[in-house]
Design a protein around this motif. Structure first.
Motif, PDB file in Angstrom:
ATOM      1  N   LEU A 161       0.940  -1.101  -0.145  1.00 38.61           N
ATOM      2  CA  LEU A 161      -0.053   0.084   0.010  1.00 38.61           C
ATOM      3  C   LEU A 161       0.879   1.444  -0.025  1.00 38.61           C
ATOM      4  N   ALA A 199       4.641   1.783  -1.031  1.00 40.75           N
ATOM      5  CA  ALA A 199       5.871   0.720  -1.544  1.00 40.75           C
ATOM      6  C   ALA A 199       6.921   1.526  -1.901  1.00 40.75           C
ATOM      7  N   PRO A 222      10.532   2.953  -1.540  1.00 40.02           N
ATOM      8  CA  PRO A 222      11.404   3.085  -2.920  1.00 40.02           C
ATOM      9  C   PRO A 222      11.128   1.815  -3.449  1.00 40.02           C
ATOM     10  N   VAL A 252       2.291   7.109  -2.915  1.00 39.62           N
ATOM     11  CA  VAL A 252       1.929   8.473  -2.808  1.00 39.62           C
ATOM     12  C   VAL A 252       2.605   9.434  -3.928  1.00 39.62           C
ATOM     13  N   ARG A 276       8.585   8.542  -6.019  1.00 41.42           N
ATOM     14  CA  ARG A 276       9.168   7.110  -5.389  1.00 41.42           C
ATOM     15  C   ARG A 276       8.528   5.997  -6.395  1.00 41.42           C
TER      16      ARG A 276
HETATM   17  C1  LIG Z   1       8.387   3.444   5.054  1.00 37.11           C
HETATM   18  S1  LIG Z   1       8.358   3.955   3.480  1.00 37.11           S
HETATM   19  C2  LIG Z   1       8.165   2.330   2.801  1.00 37.11           C
HETATM   20  C3  LIG Z   1       9.462   1.613   2.300  1.00 37.11           C
HETATM   21  C4  LIG Z   1       9.189   0.390   1.504  1.00 37.11           C
HETATM   22  N1  LIG Z   1       8.271  -0.383   1.992  1.00 37.11           N
HETATM   23  C5  LIG Z   1      10.483   0.016   1.169  1.00 37.11           C
HETATM   24  O1  LIG Z   1      10.673  -1.072   1.684  1.00 37.11           O
HETATM   25  O2  LIG Z   1      11.100   0.513   0.465  1.00 37.11           O
HETATM   26  C6  LIG Z   1       6.780   4.634   3.474  1.00 37.11           C
HETATM   27  C7  LIG Z   1       6.284   4.964   2.124  1.00 37.11           C
HETATM   28  O3  LIG Z   1       5.010   5.487   2.413  1.00 37.11           O
HETATM   29  C8  LIG Z   1       4.869   6.614   1.447  1.00 37.11           C
HETATM   30  N2  LIG Z   1       3.435   7.148   1.723  1.00 37.11           N
HETATM   31  C9  LIG Z   1       3.396   8.210   2.738  1.00 37.11           C
HETATM   32  N3  LIG Z   1       2.029   8.616   2.723  1.00 37.11           N
HETATM   33  C10 LIG Z   1       1.290   7.545   1.990  1.00 37.11           C
HETATM   34  C11 LIG Z   1       0.107   7.612   1.575  1.00 37.11           C
HETATM   35  N4  LIG Z   1      -0.870   8.486   2.056  1.00 37.11           N
HETATM   36  N5  LIG Z   1      -0.629   6.778   0.688  1.00 37.11           N
HETATM   37  C12 LIG Z   1       0.538   5.945   0.187  1.00 37.11           C
HETATM   38  N6  LIG Z   1       1.940   6.112   0.480  1.00 37.11           N
HETATM   39  C13 LIG Z   1       2.208   6.957   1.122  1.00 37.11           C
HETATM   40  C14 LIG Z   1       6.009   7.343   1.235  1.00 37.11           C
HETATM   41  O4  LIG Z   1       6.182   8.393   0.271  1.00 37.11           O
HETATM   42  C15 LIG Z   1       6.774   6.251   1.554  1.00 37.11           C
HETATM   43  O5  LIG Z   1       7.545   6.051   0.345  1.00 37.11           O
END
Ligand SMILES: C[S@@+](CC[C@H](N)C(=O)[O-])C[C@H]1O[C@@H](n2cnc3c(N)ncnc32)[C@H](O)[C@@H]1O
Length: 519
Positions: free
Chosen positions: A317, A319, A321, A344, A348
């Motif tokens: 949900l 994802a 980078p 979002v 990214r």
């Molecule tokens: C902790 S990071 C994810 C890292 C990823 N799972 C990885 O292993 O590379 C969280 C991500 O959530 C995104 N994000 C923030 N708010 C969001 C939203 N409302 N909906 C979807 N993504 C969102 C951020 O831009 C960021 O890329």
């Protein structure tokens, strides 16, 4: 650091071709690069994004690049402590020192207190840097302050400025720490020190008797550069290929290969081709535990009438980078699942596409979309068999890799992020179909971002249950992890979730909850 080439920076012969007047005016390139990067970081740049470009542009050799890197990361980690020392040496609060001069003083303080650069070389080089980059007046101020800094070792400064920052070695539980002193001595903002201490107790990692010793161990781990861990993406590369090229197996994750400190991931062909990548071992383990739970829950469900005709549908949900998504994508191939990645940020989302390129080439069916994850549950209700919510968080669990994050974050971020995490988790559960499994993960151990978010959302759902995440994590690991279960009764949520810690597991402090939807 044990910089093999330190002598070069104190060796006058090295610059003997220059007249003394020139020598004073010119700072060496490694320190200039470090100073420029520290200025940028003070203005909001990210160390891991800013420094590599500067090292390339300055065409520093390997030893100078390593020296500049140690300066930038060392200063960034320890600047809370150095600022306290500098304030005492300058006789004024650091807020009253011009920002460029303060950065230069931190650079000098790190050479004096955190490296083995001889005092005269550290002071002369920093004064020269200030003279050439800022001006003569600040140079003499720098000289005076650094001479005072050089009068004591780091330990003596700690004893003077933060006398209650440590426990007696023989009886770790008998004395309470002064958390303000701890913050100074271990160079973390005090609110983060308090949050980590609360988290150690909330997750049941520590007992009231061990929490202070554990807290110090976490802070020390945060100030210690982490080994680089690679993920050998299953089906895309045989871990043997990485082991033969100089890695060693990670202790826990079946896909982890660890490099010796300073190991350059770029030298591995598989990394250059995206079949392997840098990924913390804890981050890998979480994905394996999720897929293990999925396998368990979906076993024997091939004739499920609710199943999608295109096969299982998986969702990441948030994802970007794409580190975890890439491992999920590799694991989706033998399971015939489609993986939907939502992010979002457009930039990214592009990173997700490139991170997942090798898995797609190997046959993974992946769709990447840009959108606010908070809407997905309503837009695609009851649609996915597996959902990962690796939530945006404070990152307090990854401070050893992102030393600048501790100074960037403020307490108000926690409230903003927990509101977002809660909405994303509600949406993620909405997108999960009955019979499916969901992972809620953060790279923060903060109680508010982990157990409290979970507690609030679970209170609104009677169709969702917590799976035994420690059991799944252990089942997915090559060898059992120590201390996965709480040491004290910290409640059912703590007992059924996983909190990893750098001082216990050598991973980032990642949190994992596994949720199953029954109907
Ligand atoms: C902790 S990071 C994810 C890292 C990823 N799972 C990885 O292993 O590379 C969280 C991500 O959530 C995104 N994000 C923030 N708010 C969001 C939203 N409302 N909906 C979807 N993504 C969102 C951020 O831009 C960021 O890329």
């Amino acid at each position: 650091m044990s910089h093999g080439g330190q002598a070069r920076y104190s060796d006058p012969a090295r610059r003997s071709a220059q007249r003394p007047s020139e020598r004073r005016r010119q700072a060496d390139p490694a320190r200039r690069v470090a100073f420029a990067s520290l200025r940028a970081i003070s203005d909001g740049a990210y160390a891991n994004l800013d420094l590599p470009g500067r090292l390339r542009d300055a065409r520093l050799g390997a030893r100078d690049a390593a020296f500049a890197t140690e300066l930038v990361y060392g200063v960034t980690r320890m600047r809370g402590f150095y600022d306290a020392v500098i304030a005492r040496g300058a006789g004024r609060d650091v807020e009253k020192i011009d920002a460029p001069v303060l950065d230069a003083l931190r650079l000098g303080a790190h050479q004096l207190l955190g490296m083995r650069v001889p005092a005269h070389a550290a002071v002369d080089a920093t004064v020269g840097l200030v003279r050439s980059e800022i001006g003569a007046g600040p140079a003499s101020f720098t000289n005076a302050v650094l001479r005072r800094v050089s009068e004591r070792s780091a330990e003596r400064w700690r004893d003077l400025l933060a006398p209650h920052a440590d426990l007696p070695a023989d009886d770790a539980g008998s004395e309470r720490l002064d958390l303000e002193d701890v913050a100074v001595a271990h160079s973390h903002p005090a609110w983060i020190v308090r949050a980590l201490r609360t988290a150690l107790l909330a997750h049941g990692t520590s007992t009231p008797d061990t929490v202070d010793a554990d807290l110090l161990a976490v802070l020390r781990a945060d100030n210690h550069p982490a080994d680089v861990a690679l993920v050998a993406r299953p089906g895309l590369v045989d871990p043997e290929e990485l082991l033969e090229a100089g890695g060693r197996p990670g202790p826990y994750a079946p896909t982890a290969v660890v490099l010796d400190r300073g190991g350059d991931p770029g030298r591995f062909r598989a990394v250059r081709e995206g079949r392997a990548a840098v990924q913390d071992e804890g981050s890998q383990l979480l994905v394996h535990a999720l897929v293990r739970a999925y396998d368990d829950l979906t076993a024997g469900r091939v004739d499920d009438p609710a199943a999608s005709p295109d096969g299982p549908r998986w969702l990441d949900l948030a994802a970007g980078p794409g580190g975890k998504a890439a491992l999920l994508a590799a694991l989706s191939i033998p399971r015939g699942a489609q993986l939907f990645c939502n992010e979002v940020s457009e930039h990214r989302a592009e990173l997700v596409e490139s991170t997942l390129g090798a898995a797609m080439d190997a046959g993974a069916e992946v769709f990447v979309g840009v959108g606010d994850g908070r809407g997905v549950g309503a837009e695609e209700p009851d649609s996915f068999d597996l959902v990962l919510l690796d939530a945006p968080c404070t990152g307090l669990g990854a401070l050893r890799r992102r030393p600048d994050a501790r100074w960037r974050r403020v307490p108000a971020d926690v409230a903003d992020l927990t509101a977002l995490q809660e909405e994303l988790l509600v949406s993620a559960l909405g997108a999960l179909r009955p019979g499916g499994v969901l992972a809620y993960a953060t790279c923060s151990p903060h109680d508010a971002e982990t157990l409290q978010v979970l507690r609030r959302v679970l209170a609104t759902r009677d169709d969702v249950r917590l799976l035994d995440a420690p059991a799944y994590l252990d089942a997915a690991a090559v060898t059992p992890l120590p201390d996965l279960r709480p040491r004290i009764d910290a409640g059912d949520l703590a007992a059924r979730t996983v909190q990893l810690w750098p001082h216990r597991h050598g991973t980032d402090a990642m949190f994992l909850a596994l949720l199953a939807r029954d109907r």
